[in-house]
Design a protein around this motif. Structure first.
Motif, short mmCIF file in Angstrom:
data_model
loop_
_atom_site.label_atom_id
_atom_site.label_comp_id
_atom_site.label_asym_id
_atom_site.label_seq_id
_atom_site.Cartn_x
_atom_site.Cartn_y
_atom_site.Cartn_z
N PHE A 131 -51.43 76.14 51.80
CA PHE A 131 -52.27 76.27 52.99
C PHE A 131 -52.80 77.69 53.13
O PHE A 131 -53.98 77.90 53.47
N GLY A 132 -51.95 78.68 52.86
CA GLY A 132 -52.36 80.08 52.96
C GLY A 132 -53.49 80.41 52.00
O GLY A 132 -54.45 81.10 52.36
N ILE A 133 -53.40 79.91 50.76
CA ILE A 133 -54.46 80.15 49.78
C ILE A 133 -55.76 79.48 50.21
O ILE A 133 -56.84 80.07 50.11
N TRP A 134 -55.67 78.24 50.71
CA TRP A 134 -56.87 77.55 51.17
C TRP A 134 -57.50 78.29 52.36
O TRP A 134 -58.73 78.51 52.39
N LEU A 135 -56.67 78.72 53.32
CA LEU A 135 -57.19 79.41 54.50
C LEU A 135 -57.85 80.73 54.11
O LEU A 135 -58.90 81.09 54.64
N TYR A 136 -57.24 81.42 53.15
CA TYR A 136 -57.83 82.67 52.66
C TYR A 136 -59.19 82.41 52.02
O TYR A 136 -60.17 83.09 52.33
N SER A 137 -59.25 81.42 51.13
CA SER A 137 -60.49 81.12 50.41
C SER A 137 -61.59 80.63 51.34
O SER A 137 -62.77 80.96 51.16
N HIS A 138 -61.19 79.85 52.34
CA HIS A 138 -62.17 79.23 53.25
C HIS A 138 -62.64 80.18 54.34
O HIS A 138 -63.83 80.19 54.70
N LYS A 139 -61.74 81.01 54.85
CA LYS A 139 -62.07 81.77 56.05
C LYS A 139 -61.70 83.26 55.98
O LYS A 139 -62.53 84.13 56.23
N LEU A 140 -60.42 83.55 55.65
CA LEU A 140 -59.91 84.90 55.83
C LEU A 140 -60.53 85.93 54.91
O LEU A 140 -60.60 87.11 55.27
N LYS A 141 -60.97 85.52 53.73
CA LYS A 141 -61.52 86.49 52.79
C LYS A 141 -62.81 87.11 53.29
O LYS A 141 -63.25 88.15 52.79
N ARG A 142 -63.42 86.49 54.28
CA ARG A 142 -64.66 87.01 54.86
C ARG A 142 -64.40 88.00 55.98
O ARG A 142 -65.35 88.56 56.55
N ILE A 143 -63.13 88.21 56.33
CA ILE A 143 -62.78 89.15 57.40
C ILE A 143 -62.41 90.50 56.79
O ILE A 143 -61.51 90.57 55.96
N PRO A 144 -63.09 91.58 57.18
CA PRO A 144 -62.85 92.89 56.58
C PRO A 144 -61.38 93.31 56.65
O PRO A 144 -60.74 93.16 57.69
N PHE A 145 -60.87 93.82 55.57
CA PHE A 145 -59.53 94.36 55.39
C PHE A 145 -58.43 93.32 55.55
O PHE A 145 -57.50 93.27 54.75
N LEU A 146 -58.48 92.48 56.61
CA LEU A 146 -57.48 91.43 56.77
C LEU A 146 -57.49 90.53 55.54
O LEU A 146 -56.42 90.14 55.03
N GLY A 147 -58.67 90.19 55.04
CA GLY A 147 -58.77 89.36 53.86
C GLY A 147 -58.11 90.01 52.66
O GLY A 147 -57.43 89.35 51.86
N ASN A 148 -58.25 91.35 52.54
CA ASN A 148 -57.62 92.08 51.44
C ASN A 148 -56.10 92.06 51.55
O ASN A 148 -55.39 91.87 50.55
N ILE A 149 -55.59 92.23 52.77
CA ILE A 149 -54.14 92.23 53.00
C ILE A 149 -53.56 90.85 52.68
O ILE A 149 -52.52 90.73 52.02
#
Length: 301
Positions: A131-149
């Protein structure tokens, strides 16, 4: 001489290997086993670690989830990669998006199925990891710095599950993990600098796009300085055998990295910086063997 049909099949297999980044998965699998042998369970017989069925299932489930993660990440980034990685993107497109999604679900199902043979907690962990990988790929990677963390955290998760399995809570393990986490986090921001053209075209709000390249370089520089702290501790405060040579060389490379970072302006410059960090991370996997060069022989005998 291969027929046209067989050549196409071979190209599709190469495409799928490229999508799931098979070389990265092999490296992570090797790193999990070496960390288990040399760092997490140094007092257990070698045979007991290598032939531990639960460890094998953990490592295999991790590999399946990571492969699925690369697929879903490739699925969401298909348009962006046409700009940032045109050659690789053309190879990846030999496999249809539908086939990629089908493979994604199959790999995740197999991972959870294998985890069910370990324990219910393992099922919960790998389900959360998926779920974490999907959420990152779908949404979180577009959020500055949070996506990197989040990306850096997901990258070290396979080592966390092995760490929990062996219940080894020595301080040296946390210092190793901090060193790796900071390196990966710096590498993630470097990748954003490297891929600014595609990110900008697809409206990705990455750290360099929102805050600019200069501030991003300052953040990376700060992360590299912080990385020197666990490296120094592992050299001077803990017994890491001959692996101290790796950390000394890493410090030298990181100082060179800092010098090149401030001069970097083009994508080619950022690719070089990315490769320096990648070299440090990959060589760190094999350098685990230096913790005790006689360990394998002694434990076999």
């Amino acid at each position: 001489m291969l027929s046209r049909r067989n050549r196409l099949l071979l190209y599709k297999l190469l495409s799928l290997f490229s999508v799931v980044r098979g070389y990265n998965i092999l490296m992570i699998t090797l790193a999990q086993y070496l960390a288990s042998i040399y760092i997490l369970s140094p007092n257990l017989p070698l045979r007991e670690v290598v032939f531990d069925i639960n460890l094998f299932l953990i490592v295999t489930a991790s590999a399946l989830v990571i492969a699925a993660g690369y697929i879903i990440n490739n699925f969401y980034d298909a348009e962006k990669d046409l700009i940032n990685k045109p050659t690789k993107s053309m190879l990846d497109r030999l496999v249809s998006q539908r086939f990629k999604l089908t493979t994604y679900f199959i790999l995740n199902f197999l991972a959870v199925f294998l985890a069910s043979y370990i324990s219910f907690r393992a099922v919960l962990f790998f389900s959360a990891y998926i779920f974490g990988i999907w959420l990152y790929s779908h949404k979180l990677k577009r959020i500055p710095f949070l996506g990197n963390i989040v990306s850096a955290t997901l990258a070290i998760a396979p080592f966390f599950v092995v760490f929990v399995y062996y219940r080894n809570f020595e301080t040296v393990i946390f210092v190793h993990a901090l060193f790796l986490f900071l390196l990966i986090l710096a590498r993630e921001i470097i990748k954003d600098l490297e891929n600014m053209a595609g990110d900008l075209a697809q409206n990705y709000k990455t750290t360099p796009i929102v805050y600019g390249a200069k501030l991003s370089k300052i953040v990376i520089g700060l992360l590299i300085v912080l990385t020197l702290i666990p490296a120094w501790l592992l050299i001077n405060e803990f017994d890491v055998g001959y692996m101290f040579i790796y950390f000394v060389v890493s410090i030298i490379l990181l100082v060179l990295f800092m010098f090149l970072l401030w001069k970097a302006e083009t994508k080619k410059d950022y690719v070089w910086l990315h490769n320096i960090l990648k070299l440090i991370i990959i060589s760190g996997v094999f350098s685990i063997l230096l913790i005790d060069v006689n360990l394998v022989l002694n434990r076999i005998l």
